[in-house]
Motif scaffolding. Structure first.
Motif, PDB file in Angstrom:
ATOM      1  N   HIS A  22     -81.904  68.255 -21.945  1.00 22.22           N
ATOM      2  CA  HIS A  22     -80.651  68.662 -22.570  1.00 22.22           C
ATOM      3  C   HIS A  22     -80.164  69.974 -21.945  1.00 22.22           C
ATOM      4  O   HIS A  22     -80.980  70.805 -21.533  1.00 22.22           O
ATOM      5  N   CYS A  23     -78.845  70.139 -21.876  1.00 24.30           N
ATOM      6  CA  CYS A  23     -78.281  71.349 -21.265  1.00 24.30           C
ATOM      7  C   CYS A  23     -78.876  72.633 -21.848  1.00 24.30           C
ATOM      8  O   CYS A  23     -79.102  73.595 -21.133  1.00 24.30           O
ATOM      9  N   PHE A  24     -79.099  72.629 -23.189  1.00 29.39           N
ATOM     10  CA  PHE A  24     -79.602  73.853 -23.826  1.00 29.39           C
ATOM     11  C   PHE A  24     -80.990  73.661 -24.431  1.00 29.39           C
ATOM     12  O   PHE A  24     -81.358  74.336 -25.396  1.00 29.39           O
ATOM     13  N   MET A  27     -78.069  63.883 -21.211  1.00 24.50           N
ATOM     14  CA  MET A  27     -78.780  64.457 -20.061  1.00 24.50           C
ATOM     15  C   MET A  27     -77.936  65.491 -19.324  1.00 24.50           C
ATOM     16  O   MET A  27     -76.746  65.286 -19.097  1.00 24.50           O
ATOM     17  N   CYS A  28     -78.587  66.557 -18.906  1.00 25.22           N
ATOM     18  CA  CYS A  28     -77.920  67.618 -18.146  1.00 25.22           C
ATOM     19  C   CYS A  28     -78.015  67.311 -16.643  1.00 25.22           C
ATOM     20  O   CYS A  28     -79.118  67.226 -16.091  1.00 25.22           O
ATOM     21  N   PRO A  29     -76.881  67.166 -15.976  1.00 24.05           N
ATOM     22  CA  PRO A  29     -76.919  66.894 -14.529  1.00 24.05           C
ATOM     23  C   PRO A  29     -76.988  68.178 -13.710  1.00 24.05           C
ATOM     24  O   PRO A  29     -76.813  68.157 -12.482  1.00 24.05           O
ATOM     25  N   GLY A  30     -77.286  69.294 -14.384  1.00 23.45           N
ATOM     26  CA  GLY A  30     -77.399  70.563 -13.676  1.00 23.45           C
ATOM     27  C   GLY A  30     -78.847  70.923 -13.364  1.00 23.45           C
ATOM     28  O   GLY A  30     -79.117  71.749 -12.497  1.00 23.45           O
ATOM     29  N   LYS A  31     -79.776  70.308 -14.092  1.00 24.98           N
ATOM     30  CA  LYS A  31     -81.187  70.685 -13.934  1.00 24.98           C
ATOM     31  C   LYS A  31     -81.900  69.749 -12.963  1.00 24.98           C
ATOM     32  O   LYS A  31     -81.776  68.531 -13.063  1.00 24.98           O
ATOM     33  N   ASN A  56     -70.755  69.886 -23.119  1.00 31.55           N
ATOM     34  CA  ASN A  56     -71.859  70.802 -22.795  1.00 31.55           C
ATOM     35  C   ASN A  56     -71.850  71.223 -21.328  1.00 31.55           C
ATOM     36  O   ASN A  56     -72.202  72.362 -20.994  1.00 31.55           O
ATOM     37  N   TYR A  57     -71.468  70.306 -20.458  1.00 30.74           N
ATOM     38  CA  TYR A  57     -71.491  70.588 -19.021  1.00 30.74           C
ATOM     39  C   TYR A  57     -70.593  71.783 -18.681  1.00 30.74           C
ATOM     40  O   TYR A  57     -70.899  72.569 -17.784  1.00 30.74           O
ATOM     41  N   GLU A  58     -69.480  71.884 -19.409  1.00 37.83           N
ATOM     42  CA  GLU A  58     -68.534  72.982 -19.144  1.00 37.83           C
ATOM     43  C   GLU A  58     -69.168  74.341 -19.427  1.00 37.83           C
ATOM     44  O   GLU A  58     -68.824  75.337 -18.808  1.00 37.83           O
ATOM     45  N   LYS A  59     -70.105  74.366 -20.411  1.00 39.07           N
ATOM     46  CA  LYS A  59     -70.674  75.644 -20.837  1.00 39.07           C
ATOM     47  C   LYS A  59     -72.083  75.898 -20.310  1.00 39.07           C
ATOM     48  O   LYS A  59     -72.594  77.014 -20.394  1.00 39.07           O
ATOM     49  N   CYS A  60     -72.719  74.857 -19.812  1.00 42.07           N
ATOM     50  CA  CYS A  60     -74.142  74.944 -19.450  1.00 42.07           C
ATOM     51  C   CYS A  60     -74.334  75.746 -18.160  1.00 42.07           C
ATOM     52  O   CYS A  60     -73.745  75.430 -17.122  1.00 42.07           O
ATOM     53  N   PRO A  61     -75.165  76.795 -18.201  1.00 37.21           N
ATOM     54  CA  PRO A  61     -75.385  77.593 -16.985  1.00 37.21           C
ATOM     55  C   PRO A  61     -75.976  76.777 -15.835  1.00 37.21           C
ATOM     56  O   PRO A  61     -75.633  76.994 -14.674  1.00 37.21           O
ATOM     57  N   ASN A  62     -76.850  75.830 -16.167  1.00 42.61           N
ATOM     58  CA  ASN A  62     -77.447  75.000 -15.109  1.00 42.61           C
ATOM     59  C   ASN A  62     -76.399  74.111 -14.443  1.00 42.61           C
ATOM     60  O   ASN A  62     -76.401  73.941 -13.223  1.00 42.61           O
ATOM     61  N   CYS A  63     -75.528  73.523 -15.273  1.00 41.95           N
ATOM     62  CA  CYS A  63     -74.478  72.660 -14.716  1.00 41.95           C
ATOM     63  C   CYS A  63     -73.550  73.495 -13.828  1.00 41.95           C
ATOM     64  O   CYS A  63     -73.192  73.082 -12.715  1.00 41.95           O
ATOM     65  N   GLN A  64     -73.171  74.664 -14.331  1.00 41.85           N
ATOM     66  CA  GLN A  64     -72.256  75.515 -13.571  1.00 41.85           C
ATOM     67  C   GLN A  64     -72.892  75.971 -12.250  1.00 41.85           C
ATOM     68  O   GLN A  64     -72.236  75.999 -11.207  1.00 41.85           O
TER      69      GLN A  64
HETATM   70 ZN   LIG Z   1     -76.182  71.111 -18.146  1.00 37.37          ZN
END
Ligand SMILES: [Zn+2]
Length: 530
Positions: free
Chosen positions: A247-249, A266-270, A305-313
């Protein structure tokens, strides 16, 4: 009336009749599986007279005939079938089984039939039914029953939706929490989205790998291919509940018991998510080693969540992506490429997860009411596509909303699709989403006789479609329903005029008054009158 579904593309009645009380089947050993069903049905139906002449069924290889196509020559002494392989032979036996009425129970002394010449081949190579077992679970026996029905109706694919927000349905020993946590929800929303009614019983359902292998084997014998789906990165609340690190957070949530499009996915940033998803599809590809296709979803991804997630960004910055859509496309590409490159399988995604950057090998599945023009352009540019618009093929819709005539009659309707791009449409799929389909009886009620309409829409050329004739045949399929012990919607329901009840929002998911009555009866497993 010639009682055949799907109706063959060329059929001619000839003089005379066939009747026999003994038979033999001639076929090369390597094709034998193709006549197993026919042999069983004949020997169950016929009280064999050993002294009578053997009526001969001969199955002859002919390389000129296309895959799945067949020709049947019948006469008094013998029936010959020509095809270029097992599939063609098998589909010919499905036609013969219907012509000889072999699904009827009880034994008879003689099998009789008129004499026909039949030349048949499918309209589309890809003819599929999707079953959602995340929202509700129907079990091995029911899935096998459906596979048999599909196979008799010449529908050659089962798309198996095994993961969604409400539950993950495969027990992979390497991912123990998927069974322990993701296959279980504490309560389930009932009646409709609008009210606040819940079934507070815990709901935990999961297939073991052995059960899945058993179903895959069963399907293979009936020439039905299975396409497993793990939908991601959206519709993954259940997976994320089991593995919050995805999860993003890193938040811990419960598996959803209500329905919709959720942001806890799922977080696509991690990098962890990529590793996890690749390992998960490794398990899927190994389990479904014979499947040509793997479906990885991609639909209805909530980007909040993607807009706010540090990993996604951070990931977007690293990859020089200027929006989260591109991040989603990147994620799906990584997983798709992993499958295509390592397992030599084709990947399918729902059309709203396909973008400009999506790997051009990915097959797009169109499901919405109206296709966006840019997506139609993808087909014009060569992207292979499966056609499954909800307005025609979503069998979870009440019959009052989606009368069977729309499933039967509508061809490919895509504004601005170029004539030479039709070849990119691989075929059709009908879908059963099971949010409000609580048990096997309701499942069957929703899909029968719609599967018959779909069978004809996807197999028979439109020029040979005849809805009036089709309904007459459907009304005479009693022995088919009885053979499989199938619940089905009666004529007055499946011919309901659409939109009549559209404004009664609370009944949106339940349909007409009559359908509600039926659904309630099926809930209690009481079958009421036709
Ligand atoms: Zn994320």
């Amino acid at each position: 009336m010639i009682k055949l579904i799907p109706f063959p593309n060329i059929i001619k009645e000839e003089k005379g009749t066939i009747n026999f009380s003994n038979y033999k089947i001639l076929i090369e050993k390597k094709y034998q599986n193709a006549v197993k069903n026919l042999n069983n049905e004949l020997s169950n139906r016929l009280k064999i007279d050993d002294n009578a002449n053997e009526y001969e069924f001969s199955f002859v290889f002919s390389k000129e005939i296309k895959e799945e196509a067949y020709i049947i020559y019948m006469d008094k002494e013998a029936t010959s079938v020509l095809a270029s392989g097992e599939k063609g032979f098998y589909y010919a036996t499905r036609t013969l089984s219907q012509l000889f009425n072999l699904k009827k129970k009880g034994q008879i002394n003689k099998i009789t039939s008129k004499i026909y010449y039949i030349e048949d081949k499918p309209r589309f190579a890809f003819r599929s039914f999707m079953l959602d077992e995340s929202r509700h679970f129907f079990g091995c026996e029911e899935v096998k029953k459906i596979i048999s029905v599909l196979s008799d109706l010449k529908i050659n694919t089962l798309h198996w939706h095994l993961s969604d927000d409400q539950g993950f349905r495969i027990d992979f020993p390497n991912f123990p929490k998927l069974k322990e946590i993701a296959s279980k929800r504490l309560k389930t929303k009932i009646n409709s989205q609008e009210n606040d009614d819940w079934d507070n019983n815990e709901y935990q359902r999961c297939y073991s790998c052995d059960q899945i292998l058993d179903i895959v084997k069963y399907a293979k014998e009936k020439y039905v291919e299975i396409i497993p789906e793990i939908d991601m990165p959206g519709h993954t609340s259940a997976i994320v509940s089991a593995y919050p690190i995805l999860h993003c957070f890193d938040k811990q949530y419960e598996v959803r018991g209500d329905f919709g499009v959720f942001k806890e996915i799922m977080c696509p940033g991690k990098d962890t998510t990529y590793d996890f998803a690749k390992k998960l599809v490794d398990e899927l590809c190994k389990l479904f080693s014979n499947s040509k296709y793997i479906h990885i979803g991609g639909d209805e991804v909530n980007h909040e969540n993607y807009e706010k997630c540090p990993n996604c960004q951070k990931k977007m910055k690293e990859l020089n992506l200027d929006n989260t859509i591109k991040l989603q496309a990147h994620f799906s590409n990584e997983i798709a490429k992993h499958i295509m490159d390592n397992y030599n399988k084709k990947v399918i995604m729902w059309h709203d997860g396909v973008f400009d950057d999506t790997d051009n090998r990915v097959i797009m599945q169109y499901w919405n009411y109206k296709m966006e023009l840019d997506k139609i352009d993808y087909i014009n540019q060569g992207r292979k596509t499966i056609y499954s618009p909800c307005s025609q093929f979503y069998f979870n819709d009440p019959y009052g909303e989606l009368p069977i005539v729309r499933t039967y009659n509508r061809g490919i309707h895509l504004t601005s699709l170029k004539r030479n791009a039709y070849k990119n449409i691989l075929g059709m799929e009908c879908c059963l989403w099971s949010e409000w389909v609580e048990n096997n009886n309701i499942l069957e009620f929703q899909i029968m006789p719609r599967l018959m309409a779909f069978s004809e829409a996807s197999w028979t050329n439109t020029i040979n479609h005849d809805f009036t004739n089709f309904v007459e045949i459907v009304e005479n399929m009693e022995e088919f329903y009885n053979y499989y012990n199938l619940v089905r919607a009666p004529k007055k329901i499946y011919l309901a005029k659409g939109n009549e009840y559209r404004n009664k929002i609370s009944k949106l998911y339940r349909g007409t008054e009559k359908e509600i009555e039926y659904n309630l009866a099926y809930k209690k497993k009481v079958i009421i009158d036709k």
